[in-house]
Design a protein around this motif. Structure first.
Motif, short mmCIF file in Angstrom:
data_model
loop_
_atom_site.label_atom_id
_atom_site.label_comp_id
_atom_site.label_asym_id
_atom_site.label_seq_id
_atom_site.Cartn_x
_atom_site.Cartn_y
_atom_site.Cartn_z
N LEU A 1 44.46 10.95 26.00
CA LEU A 1 43.50 9.86 25.75
C LEU A 1 44.15 8.74 24.95
O LEU A 1 43.97 7.55 25.24
CB LEU A 1 42.27 10.41 25.00
N LEU A 2 44.94 9.11 23.93
CA LEU A 2 45.57 8.05 23.11
C LEU A 2 46.64 7.32 23.92
O LEU A 2 46.85 6.11 23.74
CB LEU A 2 46.10 8.62 21.79
N ASP A 3 47.29 8.04 24.83
CA ASP A 3 48.28 7.38 25.69
C ASP A 3 47.58 6.36 26.60
O ASP A 3 48.06 5.23 26.77
CB ASP A 3 49.03 8.41 26.55
N ALA A 4 46.44 6.76 27.14
CA ALA A 4 45.70 5.83 28.02
C ALA A 4 45.22 4.61 27.24
O ALA A 4 45.30 3.48 27.73
CB ALA A 4 44.51 6.56 28.65
N LEU A 5 44.74 4.83 26.03
CA LEU A 5 44.27 3.69 25.22
C LEU A 5 45.43 2.74 24.93
O LEU A 5 45.29 1.52 25.01
CB LEU A 5 43.65 4.22 23.91
N THR A 6 46.59 3.30 24.63
CA THR A 6 47.78 2.49 24.35
C THR A 6 48.15 1.65 25.58
O THR A 6 48.39 0.44 25.47
CB THR A 6 48.97 3.42 23.96
N ILE A 7 48.17 2.29 26.74
CA ILE A 7 48.54 1.56 27.97
C ILE A 7 47.52 0.46 28.24
O ILE A 7 47.87 -0.68 28.54
CB ILE A 7 48.61 2.53 29.18
N LYS A 8 46.24 0.82 28.11
CA LYS A 8 45.20 -0.15 28.46
C LYS A 8 45.23 -1.35 27.51
O LYS A 8 45.06 -2.49 27.93
CB LYS A 8 43.85 0.55 28.43
N ARG A 9 45.47 -1.11 26.24
CA ARG A 9 45.51 -2.23 25.29
C ARG A 9 46.74 -3.10 25.53
O ARG A 9 46.70 -4.30 25.35
CB ARG A 9 45.48 -1.71 23.85
N ARG A 10 47.84 -2.48 25.94
CA ARG A 10 49.06 -3.27 26.12
C ARG A 10 49.13 -3.93 27.51
O ARG A 10 49.49 -5.10 27.64
CB ARG A 10 50.27 -2.37 25.89
N LEU A 11 48.77 -3.19 28.55
CA LEU A 11 48.95 -3.74 29.91
C LEU A 11 47.63 -4.20 30.53
O LEU A 11 47.62 -4.74 31.64
CB LEU A 11 49.63 -2.72 30.82
N GLY A 12 46.52 -3.96 29.85
CA GLY A 12 45.24 -4.49 30.32
C GLY A 12 44.52 -3.65 31.34
O GLY A 12 43.38 -3.91 31.68
N ARG A 13 45.18 -2.63 31.90
CA ARG A 13 44.53 -1.80 32.92
C ARG A 13 45.32 -0.52 33.09
O ARG A 13 46.46 -0.42 32.59
CB ARG A 13 44.47 -2.52 34.26
N ILE A 14 44.74 0.42 33.82
CA ILE A 14 45.47 1.63 34.19
C ILE A 14 45.48 1.76 35.71
O ILE A 14 46.49 2.12 36.31
CB ILE A 14 44.84 2.86 33.50
N GLU A 15 44.34 1.40 36.31
CA GLU A 15 44.22 1.50 37.76
C GLU A 15 45.36 0.72 38.44
O GLU A 15 45.62 -0.44 38.09
CB GLU A 15 42.87 0.93 38.19
N GLY A 16 46.01 1.37 39.38
CA GLY A 16 47.05 0.70 40.18
C GLY A 16 48.42 0.66 39.53
O GLY A 16 49.40 0.29 40.18
N LEU A 17 48.52 1.04 38.25
CA LEU A 17 49.85 1.02 37.61
C LEU A 17 50.70 2.16 38.15
O LEU A 17 50.18 3.22 38.48
CB LEU A 17 49.73 1.19 36.09
N LYS A 18 52.01 1.93 38.17
CA LYS A 18 52.95 3.00 38.54
C LYS A 18 53.49 3.58 37.24
O LYS A 18 54.14 2.87 36.47
CB LYS A 18 54.10 2.45 39.38
N ILE A 19 53.18 4.84 37.00
CA ILE A 19 53.54 5.45 35.71
C ILE A 19 54.45 6.65 35.96
O ILE A 19 54.08 7.58 36.69
CB ILE A 19 52.27 5.87 34.94
#
Ligand code: ASP
Length: 322
Positions: free
Chosen positions: A153-171
């Motif tokens: 959950l904290l990883d997702a929050l970090t990604i979302k705050r920095r890159l603005g989204r999670i959907e469609g990202l290549k991780i």
């Protein structure tokens, strides 16, 4: 960049979970994940003195059967910021080797009448067992190779705050996938939120059943990280290995450690993450770990407190009647 626009001028509500416990990300509905992220995003920005003490009078026991720095301290801070009393219990491993004595431990803890028990344990499934025997909410703070839900959950929050989204990202998740509970929780969470997840590991550290989880697997790091937006590195979990899974640390770094040259194959704006503790020069080059433009490692630690506040606060709604 912050994408939680929905609550621009409003305080997001306390997340409502369908379970009285937080044991895994697997099976957690997307709506619940999103509501935890929205509430945590609010906690990440609020001044500490303005936080409402929603857990005043609650007792939280932090019970760690395995070592921890970040997770234990951040659960403690999270509970205290919400007004709860938080007690840390160190458990003597020698007394819990057998299943039966684990239940004895559970009964002893139950006698202290906590509202929430935060459990880290080297055996997969131990927090679930506790949830079946104790009259309080259980939070899994990492169980064996199984899951580490608040880390994902904290990883997702970090990604979302920095890159603005999670959907469609290549991780890309790289390293000791087989032994990592962080990888397992992240795979469930990131695929649920619509990311395209790639797992990169030496064949000896790659589980066989991963493609069922909707991820692409690579044993070559240079191929796997091509055009990725996020590169998440994992520590070699030596404590869970038999000793033959990896070559020397030097060789491991040569093939699977991230350095500037390999990162050059990822997207030009790609960011780097690591749940810690990290081994510089083994899974990540030291200069990259400290590169403030690319590395989100410090931000991950900061988001840990916010996520754990949202998580334990959501469980107090489910408090067992006394
Ligand atoms: N801190 C994380 C965990 O407890 C990652 C690690 O130990 O490598 O799983």
């Amino acid at each position: 960049m912050n994408s939680f626009k929905k609550f621009k001028n409003l305080v997001p509500p306390i997340a409502t979970l369908s379970s009285p416990h937080l044991l895994s990300i697997e099976g957690m509905p997307k709506t619940e994940i999103v509501s935890l992220l929205e509430r945590a995003d609010y906690f990440a920005d609020i001044q500490i003195s303005k936080i409402e003490k929603t857990l005043n009078g609650y007792v939280i026991l932090n019970v760690f059967f395995e070592n921890s720095t970040r997770t234990r301290v951040s659960f403690e801070l999270a509970g205290r910021r919400l007004g709860a009393e938080v007690i840390n219990i160190s458990v003597n491993m020698s007394s819990i080797k057998k299943g039966e004595s684990l239940l004895d431990t559970a009964n002893t803890l139950s006698a202290m009448r906590p509202d929430v028990l935060i459990v880290r344990h080297p055996d997969s499934g131990a927090p679930k067992l506790f949830s079946e025997y104790l009259d309080c909410s259980i939070v899994n703070a990492g169980d064996g190779r199984h899951e580490h839900p608040t880390q994902a959950l904290l990883d997702a929050l970090t990604i979302k705050r920095r890159l603005g989204r999670i959907e469609g990202l290549k991780i890309a998740i790289c390293g000791d996938i087989s032994n990592s509970r962080v990888a397992r929780s992240n795979i469930h969470l990131l695929t649920t939120l619509g990311a395209k997840v790639r797992c990169i590991a030496p064949p000896t550290l790659m589980p066989k059943d991963l493609s069922n989880l909707g991820v692409d697997c690579f044993d070559n790091l240079e191929e796997g990280i091509k055009n990725t937006n996020v590169v998440m590195l994992l520590r070699l979990q030596n404590e869970r290995m038999s000793g033959t899974e990896t070559p020397s640390k030097r060789e491991y770094f040569h093939y699977y450690g991230l350095d500037n040259k390999k990162l050059g194959l990822a997207d030009s704006q790609a960011v780097i993450m690591h749940p810690g503790p990290m081994n510089r020069g083994v899974e990540i080059a030291s200069n990259l770990a400290d590169d403030e433009n690319r590395s989100l490692i410090k931000m991950q630690v900061q988001m840990g407190v916010a996520i754990r506040m949202a998580a334990i606060e959501s469980l107090h709604n489910k408090k067992y009647a006394r």
